[in-house]
Each structure stands twice: as structure tokens, then as C-alpha cells.
Design a protein around this motif. Sequence first.
Motif, PDB file in Angstrom:
ATOM      1  N   ARG A  29     -13.203  11.591   9.004  1.00 35.53           N
ATOM      2  CA  ARG A  29     -12.593  10.402   8.417  1.00 35.53           C
ATOM      3  C   ARG A  29     -12.155   9.509   9.566  1.00 35.53           C
ATOM      4  NH1 ARG A  29     -14.240  12.272   4.689  1.00 35.53           N
ATOM      5  NH2 ARG A  29     -13.432  12.641   2.589  1.00 35.53           N
ATOM      6  N   LEU A  30     -12.319   8.197   9.348  1.00 38.18           N
ATOM      7  CA  LEU A  30     -11.818   7.248  10.323  1.00 38.18           C
ATOM      8  C   LEU A  30     -10.332   7.054  10.068  1.00 38.18           C
ATOM      9  CD1 LEU A  30     -14.722   4.689   9.985  1.00 38.18           C
ATOM     10  CD2 LEU A  30     -14.322   6.188  11.948  1.00 38.18           C
ATOM     11  N   LEU A  31      -9.550   7.013  11.131  1.00 40.04           N
ATOM     12  CA  LEU A  31      -8.114   6.782  11.013  1.00 40.04           C
ATOM     13  C   LEU A  31      -7.816   5.358  11.475  1.00 40.04           C
ATOM     14  CD1 LEU A  31      -5.118   7.613  10.708  1.00 40.04           C
ATOM     15  CD2 LEU A  31      -5.257   8.649  12.980  1.00 40.04           C
ATOM     16  N   GLY A  33      -4.725   2.533   9.997  1.00 40.83           N
ATOM     17  CA  GLY A  33      -3.259   2.520  10.007  1.00 40.83           C
ATOM     18  C   GLY A  33      -2.666   3.838   9.536  1.00 40.83           C
ATOM     19  N   GLY A  34      -3.474   4.622   8.836  1.00 36.61           N
ATOM     20  CA  GLY A  34      -3.006   5.913   8.340  1.00 36.61           C
ATOM     21  C   GLY A  34      -2.068   5.843   7.148  1.00 36.61           C
ATOM     22  N   GLN A  35      -1.840   4.649   6.609  1.00 33.56           N
ATOM     23  CA  GLN A  35      -0.820   4.506   5.574  1.00 33.56           C
ATOM     24  C   GLN A  35      -1.310   4.978   4.197  1.00 33.56           C
ATOM     25  OE1 GLN A  35       2.472   3.440   6.738  1.00 33.56           O
ATOM     26  NE2 GLN A  35       1.191   4.141   8.438  1.00 33.56           N
ATOM     27  N   THR A  36      -2.591   5.224   4.076  1.00 34.93           N
ATOM     28  CA  THR A  36      -3.123   5.911   2.902  1.00 34.93           C
ATOM     29  C   THR A  36      -3.699   7.264   3.310  1.00 34.93           C
ATOM     30  OG1 THR A  36      -3.598   3.883   1.719  1.00 34.93           O
ATOM     31  CG2 THR A  36      -4.862   5.821   1.063  1.00 34.93           C
ATOM     32  N   LEU A  37      -4.412   7.270   4.425  1.00 35.60           N
ATOM     33  CA  LEU A  37      -5.062   8.520   4.836  1.00 35.60           C
ATOM     34  C   LEU A  37      -4.052   9.638   5.085  1.00 35.60           C
ATOM     35  CD1 LEU A  37      -7.679   9.972   5.494  1.00 35.60           C
ATOM     36  CD2 LEU A  37      -7.511   9.127   7.845  1.00 35.60           C
ATOM     37  N   MET A  38      -2.935   9.343   5.734  1.00 38.53           N
ATOM     38  CA  MET A  38      -1.980  10.417   6.044  1.00 38.53           C
ATOM     39  C   MET A  38      -1.329  10.989   4.777  1.00 38.53           C
ATOM     40  SD  MET A  38      -2.993  10.399   9.031  1.00 38.53           S
ATOM     41  CE  MET A  38      -2.391  12.009   9.461  1.00 38.53           C
ATOM     42  N   ARG A  77      -3.532  -5.602  11.955  1.00 38.98           N
ATOM     43  CA  ARG A  77      -2.517  -5.089  11.041  1.00 38.98           C
ATOM     44  C   ARG A  77      -2.024  -6.189  10.107  1.00 38.98           C
ATOM     45  NH1 ARG A  77       0.778  -1.468  15.526  1.00 38.98           N
ATOM     46  NH2 ARG A  77      -0.829   0.123  15.676  1.00 38.98           N
ATOM     47  N   TYR A  78      -1.546  -5.766   8.947  1.00 36.03           N
ATOM     48  CA  TYR A  78      -0.976  -6.721   7.988  1.00 36.03           C
ATOM     49  C   TYR A  78       0.053  -7.617   8.670  1.00 36.03           C
ATOM     50  CZ  TYR A  78      -2.628  -3.528   4.234  1.00 36.03           C
ATOM     51  OH  TYR A  78      -3.354  -2.748   3.388  1.00 36.03           O
ATOM     52  N   VAL A  79       0.915  -7.011   9.494  1.00 35.64           N
ATOM     53  CA  VAL A  79       1.995  -7.774  10.128  1.00 35.64           C
ATOM     54  C   VAL A  79       1.432  -8.869  11.037  1.00 35.64           C
ATOM     55  CG1 VAL A  79       2.231  -6.083  12.007  1.00 35.64           C
ATOM     56  CG2 VAL A  79       4.150  -7.588  11.460  1.00 35.64           C
ATOM     57  N   GLY A 110      -0.369  -0.683   8.574  1.00 29.81           N
ATOM     58  CA  GLY A 110      -1.579  -0.776   7.751  1.00 29.81           C
ATOM     59  C   GLY A 110      -2.490  -1.903   8.216  1.00 29.81           C
ATOM     60  N   THR A 111      -3.787  -1.721   8.041  1.00 33.77           N
ATOM     61  CA  THR A 111      -4.761  -2.696   8.543  1.00 33.77           C
ATOM     62  C   THR A 111      -5.587  -3.301   7.407  1.00 33.77           C
ATOM     63  OG1 THR A 111      -6.550  -1.069   8.778  1.00 33.77           O
ATOM     64  CG2 THR A 111      -5.015  -1.286  10.639  1.00 33.77           C
ATOM     65  N   ILE A 112      -6.101  -4.495   7.664  1.00 36.29           N
ATOM     66  CA  ILE A 112      -6.953  -5.160   6.684  1.00 36.29           C
ATOM     67  C   ILE A 112      -8.239  -4.356   6.476  1.00 36.29           C
ATOM     68  CG2 ILE A 112      -7.897  -6.751   8.463  1.00 36.29           C
ATOM     69  CD1 ILE A 112      -7.409  -8.018   4.988  1.00 36.29           C
TER      70      ILE A 112
HETATM   71  C1  FAD Z   1       4.604   3.698  -0.102  1.00 36.83           C
HETATM   72  C2  FAD Z   1       3.295   2.949   0.022  1.00 36.83           C
HETATM   73  C3  FAD Z   1       3.092   1.821  -0.754  1.00 36.83           C
HETATM   74  C4  FAD Z   1       1.894   1.129  -0.683  1.00 36.83           C
HETATM   75  N1  FAD Z   1       1.734   0.006  -1.462  1.00 36.83           N
HETATM   76  C5  FAD Z   1       0.590  -0.704  -1.375  1.00 36.83           C
HETATM   77  C6  FAD Z   1       0.394  -1.902  -2.134  1.00 36.83           C
HETATM   78  O1  FAD Z   1       1.273  -2.344  -2.886  1.00 36.83           O
HETATM   79  N2  FAD Z   1      -0.793  -2.545  -2.001  1.00 36.83           N
HETATM   80  C7  FAD Z   1      -1.774  -2.101  -1.160  1.00 36.83           C
HETATM   81  O2  FAD Z   1      -2.817  -2.727  -1.071  1.00 36.83           O
HETATM   82  N3  FAD Z   1      -1.615  -0.999  -0.436  1.00 36.83           N
HETATM   83  C8  FAD Z   1      -0.464  -0.289  -0.510  1.00 36.83           C
HETATM   84  N4  FAD Z   1      -0.330   0.839   0.268  1.00 36.83           N
HETATM   85  C9  FAD Z   1      -1.474   1.278   1.111  1.00 36.83           C
HETATM   86  C10 FAD Z   1      -1.541   0.504   2.423  1.00 36.83           C
HETATM   87  O3  FAD Z   1      -1.825  -0.846   2.180  1.00 36.83           O
HETATM   88  C11 FAD Z   1      -2.625   1.084   3.341  1.00 36.83           C
HETATM   89  O4  FAD Z   1      -2.233   0.690   4.616  1.00 36.83           O
HETATM   90  C12 FAD Z   1      -4.038   0.619   3.142  1.00 36.83           C
HETATM   91  O5  FAD Z   1      -4.484   0.802   1.853  1.00 36.83           O
HETATM   92  C13 FAD Z   1      -4.992   1.379   4.048  1.00 36.83           C
HETATM   93  O6  FAD Z   1      -4.967   0.843   5.312  1.00 36.83           O
HETATM   94  P1  FAD Z   1      -4.766   1.716   6.603  1.00 36.83           P
HETATM   95  O7  FAD Z   1      -5.060   0.844   7.748  1.00 36.83           O
HETATM   96  O8  FAD Z   1      -3.431   2.346   6.566  1.00 36.83           O
HETATM   97  O9  FAD Z   1      -5.956   2.767   6.456  1.00 36.83           O
HETATM   98  P2  FAD Z   1      -6.013   4.348   6.565  1.00 36.83           P
HETATM   99  O10 FAD Z   1      -5.000   4.981   5.719  1.00 36.83           O
HETATM  100  O11 FAD Z   1      -6.063   4.728   7.994  1.00 36.83           O
HETATM  101  O12 FAD Z   1      -7.473   4.581   5.939  1.00 36.83           O
HETATM  102  C14 FAD Z   1      -7.723   4.447   4.565  1.00 36.83           C
HETATM  103  C15 FAD Z   1      -9.164   4.900   4.259  1.00 36.83           C
HETATM  104  O13 FAD Z   1     -10.106   3.958   4.752  1.00 36.83           O
HETATM  105  C16 FAD Z   1     -10.954   4.522   5.751  1.00 36.83           C
HETATM  106  N5  FAD Z   1     -11.042   3.524   6.798  1.00 36.83           N
HETATM  107  C17 FAD Z   1      -9.992   2.934   7.449  1.00 36.83           C
HETATM  108  N6  FAD Z   1     -10.438   2.010   8.317  1.00 36.83           N
HETATM  109  C18 FAD Z   1     -11.785   2.002   8.217  1.00 36.83           C
HETATM  110  C19 FAD Z   1     -12.803   1.234   8.857  1.00 36.83           C
HETATM  111  N7  FAD Z   1     -12.511   0.287   9.770  1.00 36.83           N
HETATM  112  N8  FAD Z   1     -14.097   1.477   8.518  1.00 36.83           N
HETATM  113  C20 FAD Z   1     -14.395   2.412   7.585  1.00 36.83           C
HETATM  114  N9  FAD Z   1     -13.474   3.169   6.955  1.00 36.83           N
HETATM  115  C21 FAD Z   1     -12.181   2.965   7.266  1.00 36.83           C
HETATM  116  C22 FAD Z   1     -10.248   5.799   6.185  1.00 36.83           C
HETATM  117  O14 FAD Z   1     -11.169   6.749   6.646  1.00 36.83           O
HETATM  118  C23 FAD Z   1      -9.542   6.215   4.929  1.00 36.83           C
HETATM  119  O15 FAD Z   1     -10.410   6.912   4.088  1.00 36.83           O
HETATM  120  C24 FAD Z   1       0.864   1.567   0.209  1.00 36.83           C
HETATM  121  C25 FAD Z   1       1.065   2.685   1.015  1.00 36.83           C
HETATM  122  C26 FAD Z   1       2.262   3.391   0.920  1.00 36.83           C
HETATM  123  C27 FAD Z   1       2.462   4.617   1.774  1.00 36.83           C
END
Ligand code: FAD
Lengths: 280, 164
Positions: A29-31, A33-38, A77-79, A110-112
Motif C-alpha cells: 500500500r502507498l502511504l 498522509g496516513g489519515q485513512t490508511l493508518m 496536504r490539505y493545509v 492528509g493529502t489531495i
Molecule cells: C477523524 C477523521 C475524519 C475524517 N473526515 C473526513 C471528511 O470529512 N472528509 C474527507 O474527505 N475525509 C475525511 N477523513 C479522511 C482524510 O481526508 C484522509 O486524509 C484522506 O481520505 C486520505 O488521504 P491521506 O493522504 O491521509 O491518504 P492515506 O490514508 O495515506 O491513503 C489512503 C489510501 O489511498 C492510497 N493512496 C494514497 N496516496 C496515493 C497515491 N498518491 N497514489 C495511489 N494511491 C494512493 C493509499 O494506499 C490508501 O489506500 C477523515 C479522517 C479521519 C481520521
Amino acid sequence: MKFPAFKYLRPSSVAEAAAQLAEHGDDARLLAGGQTLMPVLAMRLAEPEVLIDLGRIENLRGIALEDDALRLGAMTRYVDLERSALVAEHAPLITRALPYVAHVAIRNRGTIGGSVALADPAAEMPACMLALGAEIELTSTEGNRWIAAEDYFLGLYETAREDTEILTAIRIPLAPERRVGFYEVARRHGDYALAGAAAVGDVEDGRIQGLRVAMFGCDDLPVLAKTAAKAAETGVLDGAWLEADVSPTSNINGEAHIRLAQARVAFRRAVTDLLGVSNG
Amino acid sequence: MDDVFDITLTVNGRRVSRRVPVRQHLTDFLREELGLTSCHVGCEHGVCGACTVRVDGAATRGCLTLAVQADGAVVETLEGLSESGEIVDLQAAFVDRNALQCGYCTPGMLITAAEMLDAKQPMSRADIRTFLSGNYCRCTGYQAIVDAVETTLTARLAEQEPSA
Ligand SMILES: Cc1cc2nc3c(=O)[nH]c(=O)nc-3n(C[C@H](O)[C@H](O)[C@H](O)COP(=O)(O)OP(=O)(O)OC[C@H]3O[C@@H](n4cnc5c(N)ncnc54)[C@H](O)[C@@H]3O)c2cc1C
Ligand code: FES
Ligand code: FES
């Protein structure tokens, strides 16, 4: 809730990451921001053998203005987007929608690219990509390709991205006259939307033209409400035609008719927001 | 056997190097390796905010960050913020307003509120609640927390621009 064991890789270039992904395929899995993956790992909903951390690939992060588009690196990142003057000027829909994505600490990481890769049906960013007619860049060891948002989202957490492809960038076509509107129904601030709408269009003499409204939280994927948007261009702003575009089913969040009513509210308020009239 | 990784980071101004299991999250690293127990373990899946720390200046969920991801980063916990005196006014306001009961949410709440105060923007009570929406408190009912943050913000803004 501890994470399962995995092997950790930290590539420093897209080429290196793509090679690692090609080697490990679905075991990796690609990591981002980890905000969903973790959380997914913490709950052991997935136990990948390998995590490939994209966090050290410098050129995946950044916002740039090109001739005819705004380019967002996948690891932006979103920020960064929230504070970007370029985004506020050229893609204000994103600026408008970001405060609704989760909470401060999650937007700090979290990232776009992560959000668009995940393709949560209730997420704000995928819907914005659809409304804005964005293009998504996918890169593998074979090279890269661009795909329109409309062809990219396929179903529940399902996209046109292959297991061996990395989402590397997003391009948002420039449209200086474009107006934007956004609304979402949620129980609490920062929760995923029960129903939401992201709208772009031009307004001339009080009439809307070229309206695109992406609905989220309604179906298994973000959907362009084409019928309701056509109706809105003729002055029917209340989403009366929305049933032709989205079909929410009864689920944990409510019965189908209630969810459709919420979708109508989101549609109407996003469109009135775009028109700049108060949201009744 | 767990895969391990060598990391070097700055924690509360001090440089530390450690060999960590790659699956260890930052909260466990701070608590168990460094004894920094202000970083609390609540839900461990990103919902409650009890584990909030600062990573490179930004409020971050410790439980959703791997210790290896913090390699090279500047991390601050409430121990660091307390020592530096950066938020003495906010801490005093929390005590004044009784904005904590069990105190479990407090370190995370303070770190998130500190980020809001740093922006030096006027905020309504509703804005403050929105900003703190990712930090759960099961005791106070939030009212006193919002009071304390509002009082501190008002005081800081007044200090910045003495009224004419
Ligand atoms: C309490 C809480 C509330 C939240 N509320 C919301 C909300 O209201 N709205 C919302 O939209 N989100 C919400 N989120 C989720 C958040 O927005 C995540 O950050 C986002 O969905 C995933 O982005 P990430 O960068 O954290 O990705 P990660 O968690 O790192 O990855 C998510 C998935 O995408 C894959 N992936 C990531 N980057 C890539 C890439 N470049 N290429 C291919 N695959 C990739 C990973 O392998 C993984 O399967 C919430 C999260 C939490 C913990
Ligand atoms: S313990 Fe990290 S958010 Fe709850
Ligand atoms: S004071 Fe007990 S959780 Fe907030």
C-alpha cells in the motif's frame, strides 16, 4: 489497536516508488498522509505486507500555475491548499470545500492525492475534482497517463487506477469567469457528509450557464447531477430533477427518501451559493 | 520479527536517535521510548484527538503517524510547550475556568487551541468550536473549554493592538 507488522520502504523518487509498487503489487500500500490508511491498519481491515511511504518524494508536493491549468502534486496536504493564494484565485471551490474536510490535525497531514486515490463516496475533494473537470495523472514503471475525473471514479472506492499506478498529480483547467458554490449536510462539523454538492458555472444576467454540480454522499461514487443542473439553468433551483441523477438507498444514515431530501437541500444551497443569493 | 528503522528527530528541543519498530506509532514512541506521557492514547484510530502533538509546527495525530515518518522532524509535546512558557496564559485560563476535569483530553486540546491562537485571528465561539471539533472531551461539556480559549484569544488580540 496496534498496526499489524509490515515492511517499510521509503523511496526518494517517483521512479523508485513505481518500481517498488510494480514488484510488490497488491501486497503493498502507498502511504500518503496516513489519515485513512493508518486507521484501516489499526482496525486490521487490511494487512499489507509492505508500506511504500511517498512522504520523502519532494516533487510530489506543490502547487503550480501552468498555461491553462493549476497543477497540484499528489502529496500536497490539505493545509497547503487551504492557505494557497493560487488555489484561492484559480480553484476557489477547493478553498471553499476544505474546511469541511475532517479537522485541523487531519488536514495538517492528509493529502489531495490520498483523498482522490481513496475515492470515498462521501468525501469532498473527489466531488470537487468532478465538478471542476480535473484531470488525474497516474504513473507506473510503464510511464504516465492522464485521465479525466469523469472517467476515473468507477464505483465504491473503485477507480480507474491500476494496482501498479501511483496517482502523481491533478490538473484543474483554468476558467477565470467560473463561479463556485458548495454545501454539505453533516451531523457534526468535520464528519463525512450525509449529502453534499459542489457546483461550478458561469452567471450572466442572473442566469446560470455551463452548470456542473457534483453530488457526494448520495451514491457509491461522486456523481454529476446533469439533469438537475440543466433544470437549474432554466431556473428550477430546488433539485426537483435530482432523482434522475442520484439514487440514494436506505442505509445506516437514513431511509432513501430522507437521503434524497438531504441531497436536494445540498443541491439547492450549493446552487444558490454559486448565485450569491442567501441560502434559504 | 518486526522490521526496524533508525530515526533521528528533535523532541522538545532535544535531538534523539533511536532504532524503532516500523509499525510503532509516534504516540507509543513518545510515551514508551521517551517517557513523554502527555501524549495520550485514546481511540488509536484518529477520532478523539487525545494523542495530538506538534510535528514540524503543525498539530498532528500521534496515533496516525508512524515514528519512522517523524524521522528528521521537529516534534513538540505538551511537556515542551509547558516548559517553554508558550501557552502559560492558555493554561492559566483552563485552570481559572475549570476547563478540565479528568484531564485526559487536555494536552491535545491545548495543542490544538495553541495552533488556533497562533493565527491571531478574531474568532467567534462557533469558530472556536469548529476549530476544536477534532478533540473530544467526555467530561466538561466543552463550554468551559471554549470560555478559556476565547478569554485567551481576546487577551492576546488586545495585547497585540492596544485599543485607542
Ligand atoms: C477523524 C477523521 C475524519 C475524517 N473526515 C473526513 C471528511 O470529512 N472528509 C474527507 O474527505 N475525509 C475525511 N477523513 C479522511 C482524510 O481526508 C484522509 O486524509 C484522506 O481520505 C486520505 O488521504 P491521506 O493522504 O491521509 O491518504 P492515506 O490514508 O495515506 O491513503 C489512503 C489510501 O489511498 C492510497 N493512496 C494514497 N496516496 C496515493 C497515491 N498518491 N497514489 C495511489 N494511491 C494512493 C493509499 O494506499 C490508501 O489506500 C477523515 C479522517 C479521519 C481520521
Ligand atoms: S488516540 Fe489518536 S485520535 Fe484518538
Ligand atoms: S476533561 Fe475529561 S475528557 Fe476532557
